[in-house]
Enzyme design. Structure first.
Site, PDB file in Angstrom:
ATOM      1  N   ALA A  41       0.010 -21.847  -5.836  1.00 48.86           N
ATOM      2  CA  ALA A  41      -1.422 -22.089  -6.008  1.00 48.86           C
ATOM      3  C   ALA A  41      -1.727 -23.022  -7.169  1.00 48.86           C
ATOM      4  O   ALA A  41      -2.856 -23.481  -7.312  1.00 48.86           O
ATOM      5  CB  ALA A  41      -2.147 -20.756  -6.203  1.00 48.86           C
ATOM      6  N   SER A  42      -0.732 -23.324  -8.007  1.00 48.96           N
ATOM      7  CA  SER A  42      -0.953 -24.259  -9.109  1.00 48.96           C
ATOM      8  C   SER A  42       0.019 -25.428  -9.102  1.00 48.96           C
ATOM      9  O   SER A  42      -0.206 -26.417  -9.805  1.00 48.96           O
ATOM     10  CB  SER A  42      -0.868 -23.529 -10.453  1.00 48.96           C
ATOM     11  OG  SER A  42       0.400 -22.916 -10.614  1.00 48.96           O
ATOM     12  N   THR A  97       1.728 -16.887 -11.183  1.00 49.08           N
ATOM     13  CA  THR A  97       0.270 -16.817 -11.237  1.00 49.08           C
ATOM     14  C   THR A  97      -0.186 -15.392 -10.954  1.00 49.08           C
ATOM     15  O   THR A  97      -1.085 -14.861 -11.606  1.00 49.08           O
ATOM     16  CB  THR A  97      -0.350 -17.788 -10.220  1.00 49.08           C
ATOM     17  OG1 THR A  97       0.102 -19.113 -10.502  1.00 49.08           O
ATOM     18  CG2 THR A  97      -1.861 -17.750 -10.300  1.00 49.08           C
ATOM     19  N   HIS A 108       5.722 -16.495   3.385  1.00 47.25           N
ATOM     20  CA  HIS A 108       4.974 -15.988   2.242  1.00 47.25           C
ATOM     21  C   HIS A 108       5.864 -16.089   1.013  1.00 47.25           C
ATOM     22  O   HIS A 108       7.000 -15.593   1.010  1.00 47.25           O
ATOM     23  CB  HIS A 108       4.539 -14.543   2.463  1.00 47.25           C
ATOM     24  CG  HIS A 108       3.676 -14.024   1.363  1.00 47.25           C
ATOM     25  ND1 HIS A 108       3.696 -12.708   0.951  1.00 47.25           N
ATOM     26  CD2 HIS A 108       2.766 -14.646   0.568  1.00 47.25           C
ATOM     27  CE1 HIS A 108       2.842 -12.543  -0.044  1.00 47.25           C
ATOM     28  NE2 HIS A 108       2.269 -13.705  -0.299  1.00 47.25           N
ATOM     29  N   ASP A 109       5.368 -16.727  -0.033  1.00 51.52           N
ATOM     30  CA  ASP A 109       6.219 -17.011  -1.190  1.00 51.52           C
ATOM     31  C   ASP A 109       6.824 -15.759  -1.815  1.00 51.52           C
ATOM     32  O   ASP A 109       7.986 -15.771  -2.251  1.00 51.52           O
ATOM     33  CB  ASP A 109       5.481 -17.853  -2.230  1.00 51.52           C
ATOM     34  CG  ASP A 109       4.134 -17.275  -2.662  1.00 51.52           C
ATOM     35  OD1 ASP A 109       3.803 -16.125  -2.291  1.00 51.52           O
ATOM     36  OD2 ASP A 109       3.399 -17.992  -3.362  1.00 51.52           O
ATOM     37  N   THR A 110       6.072 -14.665  -1.843  1.00 58.54           N
ATOM     38  CA  THR A 110       6.625 -13.442  -2.430  1.00 58.54           C
ATOM     39  C   THR A 110       7.756 -12.884  -1.582  1.00 58.54           C
ATOM     40  O   THR A 110       8.760 -12.376  -2.109  1.00 58.54           O
ATOM     41  CB  THR A 110       5.548 -12.376  -2.631  1.00 58.54           C
ATOM     42  OG1 THR A 110       4.452 -12.929  -3.350  1.00 58.54           O
ATOM     43  CG2 THR A 110       6.089 -11.187  -3.395  1.00 58.54           C
ATOM     44  N   GLY A 157       8.955 -18.158 -11.999  1.00 53.74           N
ATOM     45  CA  GLY A 157       8.762 -19.027 -13.147  1.00 53.74           C
ATOM     46  C   GLY A 157       8.312 -18.316 -14.398  1.00 53.74           C
ATOM     47  O   GLY A 157       8.607 -18.760 -15.520  1.00 53.74           O
TER      48      GLY A 157
END
Length: 476
Positions: A11-12, A264, A242-244, A408
């Site tokens: 998202a960033s 995030t 889904h990233d998670t 991250g």
């Protein structure tokens, strides 16, 4: 040896990670990075009227990163895309987007859950989907859209979750993948398919919802146009989109591990075989999202490093994350703690002002400096991690001795130490690039180059340096 390309959109920010197996290790490199921010459209009075994603820009960056592989002479045989959850696009009969891809941080859903719960009681909805109450869930976004811009829904032929839209642009194939679909609040936790009754009761068209395909499906090759533009052909794989889900797949977990994906958002939970759909789980706002090959990720979404990102905006760009970490540690004795799960911190006009208000209203000492504000955030995040770890053990009936932190956010050693102290457990940190590596692992398991998840996780342990923190030895 085949190259695999992970397109990992957060998202960033976004990045492309290219990988292959060499000497029983996953050799990987980041070949492209880019920023991602939602577009804000203001009302005449200065308030936000809409926040949406610039999909044209994002896809341009996806193609740019793919081109770099050709320039390097490292041609991927497979490519997979992952993104954050819940956001979607609507496509018309021509395959073009109907309306904007509104961001989950848009304000349109702030009061929508209560409207939906009049049609489908909250307790009933949780028993069906197992998805925690978050005002930005796809189910609430869609209902908000039906109220505010019904013409977009009426003209739509297809709903695709965000990573699946990018897969469509790459391959020409429209399909939704299980892990990302499960975040919507529209999927039955038992059948792992769209719940027809929920869709009907919301007044939505069932035809919008394409078949949910399992992780590990090969959609096909790049379209001729994309292949010509990037300079090669490759197969598009349905990874854990889904990233998670991707991050958890790459975490070197055991049966005694809790995972904590730090970014995030902070996502903290455990892998389980059966969804937990009881009332206590709902009341404590735990969710059951899809994992690799139909497993479940029983977890809690926690406001994560978004808090620091937001205060950076207030303080100014000179306050980078390393600086905030240092001044937080210098003020570690500042006593105030906020509830990081409070929706007041979701998208405030000023995060610093909101933290000050929260401390004032609760009678706690009010932070007056950047260091004190930072200390409040760090201590509050760690305290909530500790509280969540206790809840996981209580709700699952199991005990865990390790928290495996990935993502991250694990670059922040101070937060890692605070987490070990708050959770009173061993903390194992790494890999940092867990989401991209999970994306890669999904592809390797699909092709058969890796045979089992256990083998994949052992290879991760051999491929990256892991750090360990013991709470009993933590000093601050």
């Amino acid at each position: 040896m085949a190259y695999y390309l992970a397109v990992d959109l957060g998202a960033s920010s976004g990045k492309h990670v290219l990988a292959r197996i060499v000497d029983d290790k996953i050799e990987f490199e980041v070949v492209h990075r880019f920023k991602n921010e939602f577009i804000e459209v203001k009302n005449s009075d200065g308030t936000n009227s809409s926040r949406y994603w610039d999909l044209d820009y994002l896809f341009t960056e996806i193609v740019a990163g793919m081109k770099k592989c050709a320039e390097m002479g490292k041609i991927p045989s497979f490519v997979g895309v992952d993104t954050w959850g819940v956001d979607y696009v609507l496509l018309n009969s021509f395959g073009s987007i109907s309306g904007n891809a509104v961001s989950y941080r848009d304000e349109r859903t702030s009061d929508i859950p209560e409207y939906v719960f009049r049609m489908i009681p909250e307790e009933e909805l949780y028993k069906i989907t197992g998805i925690q109450r978050q005002p930005f869930n796809t189910i609430f976004q869609l209902y908000a859209q039906s109220l505010r811009s019904p013409e977009e829904l009426q003209s739509a032929q297809t709903l695709l979750m965000l990573p699946c839209y990018f897969n469509y642009l790459l391959s020409g194939v429209m399909a939704n993948e299980y892990t990302i679909a499960s975040t919507s609040g529209l999927v039955n936790a038992r059948s792992r398919d769209w719940d027809d009754d929920i869709i009907r009761r919301l007044g939505l068209s069932r035809s919008l919802f394409h078949e949910i395909l399992p992780t590990g499906t090969i959609l096909g090759e790049l379209t001729p146009g994309i292949a010509a533009e990037v300079g090669y052909n490759a197969k598009v794989a349905l990874v854990c989109t889904h990233d998670t889900a991707s991050a958890v797949l790459a975490a070197p977990l055991t049966e005694k591990s809790i995972y904590l994906s730090s970014g995030t958002w902070s996502l903290m939970g455990v892998e389980i075989e059966n969804a937990v759909l009881n009332e206590q789980s709902r009341l404590e706002n735990f969710t059951n999202e899809g994992g690799f090959k139909g497993s479940y990720r029983f977890l809690k979404n926690i406001m994560g490093l978004w808090l620091l990102r937001a205060v950076r905006k207030d303080f100014g760009s000179r306050h980078d994350y390393n600086y905030l970490s240092r001044i937080a540690r210098e003020n570690e004795d500042f006593p105030s703690i906020i509830d990081v799960s409070d929706n007041r911190f979701f998208a405030p006009a000023s995060m610093v002002d909101e933290i000050i208000k929260a401390c004032t209203e609760s009678g706690m000492q009010v932070p007056e400096t950047a260091g004190e504000v930072s200390a409040v955030i760090y201590r509050s995040l760690a305290a909530y991690y500790g509280k969540t770890a206790e809840a996981i053990e209580r709700l699952t009936g199991n005990s865990y001795d390790t928290v495996n932190m990935v993502g991250g956010g694990t670059r922040d050693k101070y937060l890692n130490k605070l987490t070990a102290k708050a959770c009173k457990k061993r903390v194992l940190v790494g890999p940092t690039e867990a989401t991209a590596l999970g994306n890669i692992i999904s592809q390797m398991l699909t092709t058969g180059e890796l045979k089992t998840v256990k083998q994949a996780r052992e290879m991760i342990k051999n491929s990256v340096a892991l750090e360990e923190y013991r709470y009993e030895h933590s000093t601050f």
